[in-house]
Design a protein around this motif. Structure first.
Motif, mmCIF file in Angstrom:
data_model
loop_
_atom_site.group_PDB
_atom_site.id
_atom_site.type_symbol
_atom_site.label_atom_id
_atom_site.label_comp_id
_atom_site.label_asym_id
_atom_site.label_seq_id
_atom_site.Cartn_x
_atom_site.Cartn_y
_atom_site.Cartn_z
ATOM 1 N N ILE A 34 0.848 -1.193 0.000
ATOM 2 C CA ILE A 34 0.000 0.000 0.000
ATOM 3 C C ILE A 34 0.880 1.238 0.000
ATOM 4 O O ILE A 34 1.935 1.255 0.655
ATOM 5 N N TYR A 36 0.656 5.166 1.214
ATOM 6 C CA TYR A 36 -0.101 6.113 2.030
ATOM 7 C C TYR A 36 0.485 7.516 1.868
ATOM 8 O O TYR A 36 1.688 7.684 1.672
ATOM 9 N N GLN A 38 0.693 11.162 4.000
ATOM 10 C CA GLN A 38 0.453 11.771 5.312
ATOM 11 C C GLN A 38 0.709 13.262 5.240
ATOM 12 O O GLN A 38 1.848 13.696 5.018
ATOM 13 N N PRO A 44 -2.012 8.772 8.250
ATOM 14 C CA PRO A 44 -1.774 8.266 6.895
ATOM 15 C C PRO A 44 -3.088 8.028 6.172
ATOM 16 O O PRO A 44 -4.037 7.484 6.746
ATOM 17 N N PHE A 46 -4.896 6.409 2.718
ATOM 18 C CA PHE A 46 -4.713 5.438 1.639
ATOM 19 C C PHE A 46 -4.703 6.121 0.269
ATOM 20 O O PHE A 46 -5.538 6.981 -0.010
ATOM 21 N N PHE A 89 4.435 7.089 2.330
ATOM 22 C CA PHE A 89 4.941 5.840 2.896
ATOM 23 C C PHE A 89 4.488 4.667 2.052
ATOM 24 O O PHE A 89 3.334 4.609 1.622
ATOM 25 N N VAL A 102 3.619 -3.294 7.763
ATOM 26 C CA VAL A 102 4.911 -2.749 8.175
ATOM 27 C C VAL A 102 5.256 -1.615 7.220
ATOM 28 O O VAL A 102 5.227 -1.789 5.998
ATOM 29 N N PHE A 103 5.601 -0.470 7.783
ATOM 30 C CA PHE A 103 5.828 0.733 6.992
ATOM 31 C C PHE A 103 7.294 0.945 6.663
ATOM 32 O O PHE A 103 8.183 0.628 7.461
#
Lengths: 113, 113
Positions: A34, A36, A38, A44, A46, A89, A102-103
């Motif tokens: 994914i 994101y 922010q 964050p 989508f 991210f 997990v980012f």
């Protein structure tokens, strides 16, 4: 312009340019990814996702590319606008039954008019 | 009609105090999460609950105790606050299984002095 998301680097572009934000993920077993966005003071948000059985997915002005061979993900933003300025991210789902996102470390995108 | 809402947005307190952050989601999701974002913008998962049961605990100190009274709420209680706890804490919710994005709240900025 291009950038790799390490230690929150900054990518500066002019309005109207295309932007490319890169991300290296770590787990070859990750099956879902994914991107994101922010903005300052917000959570964050989508943007777009892609499953591991695909290598490209397009949305409105955004395209995500997935290269599983080198564990690389990129986000392309067409005709970048000042409102696109934010931290971006990538996140990978390390699917061990229940979802665990997990980012990556993030990339700051600055768009000047 | 905010999907994931957290309170308070800002929290300033002294070392040694105990504080709580509340989170509620109205998306009907079964799974909720707490993430911590440090000063370098790195987002790290802390906990995940599915239908009020703890399913992920990422080696968070036991001073942090999440509580889920029902599947729409996941609160975070922190005992004996330390300087290093200063961060932005994000609540998120999702379907928990399968490949779908998480939805984040707008964060709680915790400052420990």
């Amino acid at each position: 312009g291009e950038s790799v998301g390490l230690h929150l680097p900054t990518l500066s572009v002019q309005e109207g340019d295309n932007s490319i934000i890169n991300c290296a993920y770590s787990n070859s077993a990750s099956d879902y990814f994914i991107w994101y966005k922010q903005e300052s003071g917000k959570g964050p948000q989508f943007i777009i996702d892609i499953r591991s059985n695909m290598d490209k997915r397009q949305g409105q002005r955004v395209t995500v590319l997935l290269n599983k061979t080198v564990k690389h993900l990129s986000l392309q933003i067409a005709a970048t606008q000042p409102g696109d300025s934010a931290v971006y991210f990538c996140a990978e789902n390390r699917n061990t039954g229940f979802q665990k996102l997990v980012f990556g470390t993030g990339t700051r995108l600055l768009v000047s008019p | 009609d905010t999907a994931v809402s957290q309170t308070p947005k800002y929290l300033v307190t002294q070392m040694g105090n105990d504080k709580s952050i509340k989170c509620e989601q109205n998306l009907g999701h079964d799974t909720m999460y707490w993430y911590k974002q440090d000063s370098k913008k790195f987002l790290k998962i802390m906990f995940s609950y599915n239908n009020k049961e703890l399913i992920i605990n990422e080696t968070v100190p036991n001073r942090f105790s999440p509580k889920s009274p029902d599947k729409a709420h996941l609160n975070l209680h922190i005992n004996s606050l330390e300087l290093g706890d200063s961060a932005v804490y994000f609540c998120a919710s999702g379907l928990g299984q399968g490949n779908s994005p998480l939805h984040f709240g707008n964060g709680t900025r915790l400052t420990v002095t």
